[in-house]
Design an enzyme around this catalytic site. Structure first.
Site, PDB file in Angstrom:
ATOM      1  N   THR A  65       0.883  -1.173   0.000  1.00  0.00           N
ATOM      2  CA  THR A  65       0.000   0.000   0.000  1.00  0.00           C
ATOM      3  C   THR A  65       0.919   1.222   0.000  1.00  0.00           C
ATOM      4  O   THR A  65       1.291   1.704  -1.053  1.00  0.00           O
ATOM      5  CB  THR A  65      -0.971  -0.025   1.201  1.00  0.00           C
ATOM      6  OG1 THR A  65      -0.236  -0.222   2.405  1.00  0.00           O
ATOM      7  CG2 THR A  65      -2.011  -1.120   1.043  1.00  0.00           C
ATOM      8  N   LYS A  91       4.021  -6.728   4.242  1.00  0.00           N
ATOM      9  CA  LYS A  91       3.821  -5.326   3.905  1.00  0.00           C
ATOM     10  C   LYS A  91       3.705  -4.543   5.202  1.00  0.00           C
ATOM     11  O   LYS A  91       3.258  -5.042   6.217  1.00  0.00           O
ATOM     12  CB  LYS A  91       2.618  -5.089   3.006  1.00  0.00           C
ATOM     13  CG  LYS A  91       1.270  -5.413   3.577  1.00  0.00           C
ATOM     14  CD  LYS A  91       0.405  -4.326   4.181  1.00  0.00           C
ATOM     15  CE  LYS A  91       0.511  -2.964   3.627  1.00  0.00           C
ATOM     16  NZ  LYS A  91       0.475  -1.908   4.662  1.00  0.00           N
ATOM     17  N   THR A 102      -0.242  -2.318  11.394  1.00  0.00           N
ATOM     18  CA  THR A 102      -0.700  -2.584  10.027  1.00  0.00           C
ATOM     19  C   THR A 102       0.190  -3.531   9.244  1.00  0.00           C
ATOM     20  O   THR A 102       0.195  -3.500   8.022  1.00  0.00           O
ATOM     21  CB  THR A 102      -0.859  -1.278   9.226  1.00  0.00           C
ATOM     22  OG1 THR A 102       0.387  -0.592   9.221  1.00  0.00           O
ATOM     23  CG2 THR A 102      -1.938  -0.409   9.789  1.00  0.00           C
TER      24      THR A 102
END
Length: 183
Positions: A65, A91, A102
């Site tokens: 992202t 990620k 995250t």
């Protein structure tokens, strides 16, 4: 409901049971999501899957992202005289504070390891690796570490406390530490 629909779309595209699909996502917190992009994207993504180093790299790129580069790593190790392979993609570049946040991490291997033993190994490795990372002091609502094994290496399943179990944990630790540095 959307996650269930995505699992069903993925299962249909891959010819597997929806219960075998493990969803993971990041995105803008609180922003409603709709099914349309998934209905278009999942079949297209499934058609591009390949079991090669290139396929792994493409998957690592696909989960990015705000990441500035893909994060991946693979190693070989031996269990019971059989060569085993472990690969991982991840990620995460922001909103990472202790206790993960995250990060999305997917670790696969071809060793024959029972699910409870996989969980024990992962529970041993995660506290000193992934839960210790801090990038910016911000946390998030989402983190995932998946450890999967398919048994194709043909080794005898290691039992906790055995030398092969210790080798497996060492391999998992090496992969986790490498991905931590990348994150």
């Amino acid at each position: 409901a959307l996650a269930t629909q995505c699992c069903e779309l993925t299962a249909q595209a891959l010819g597997i049971d929806a219960a075998d699909v493990l969803p993971a996502s990041t995105g803008v917190i609180g922003q409603p999501m709709v099914i349309d992009p998934f209905e278009r994207g999942i079949p297209e993504a499934a058609a591009q899957l390949e079991t090669t180093a290139h396929g792994s790299n493409q998957a690592a790129k696909a989960i990015m992202t705000t990441d500035t580069y893909e994060k991946e790593y693979a190693i070989e190790f031996t269990l019971g005289g059989k060569t085993c392979r472990m690969g991982a993609i991840g990620k995460g570049s922001g909103m990472i504070a202790p206790n993960m946040a995250t990060m999305l991490l997917f670790i696969t291997n071809d060793a024959n390891v029972e699910p409870a033993v996989l969980q024990a190994a992962l529970s041993t490795v995660v506290p000193a690796t992934f839960t210790q990372i801090s990038v910016d002091g911000d946390t998030s609502t989402n983190d995932t570490v998946l450890l999967l094994a398919n048994g194709l290496a043909g080794n005898a399943a290691p039992a906790p406390g055995s030398a092969d179990y210790d080798t497996f944990v060492a391999a998992l630790t090496a992969v986790a530490e490498h991905l931590c540095r990348e994150l």
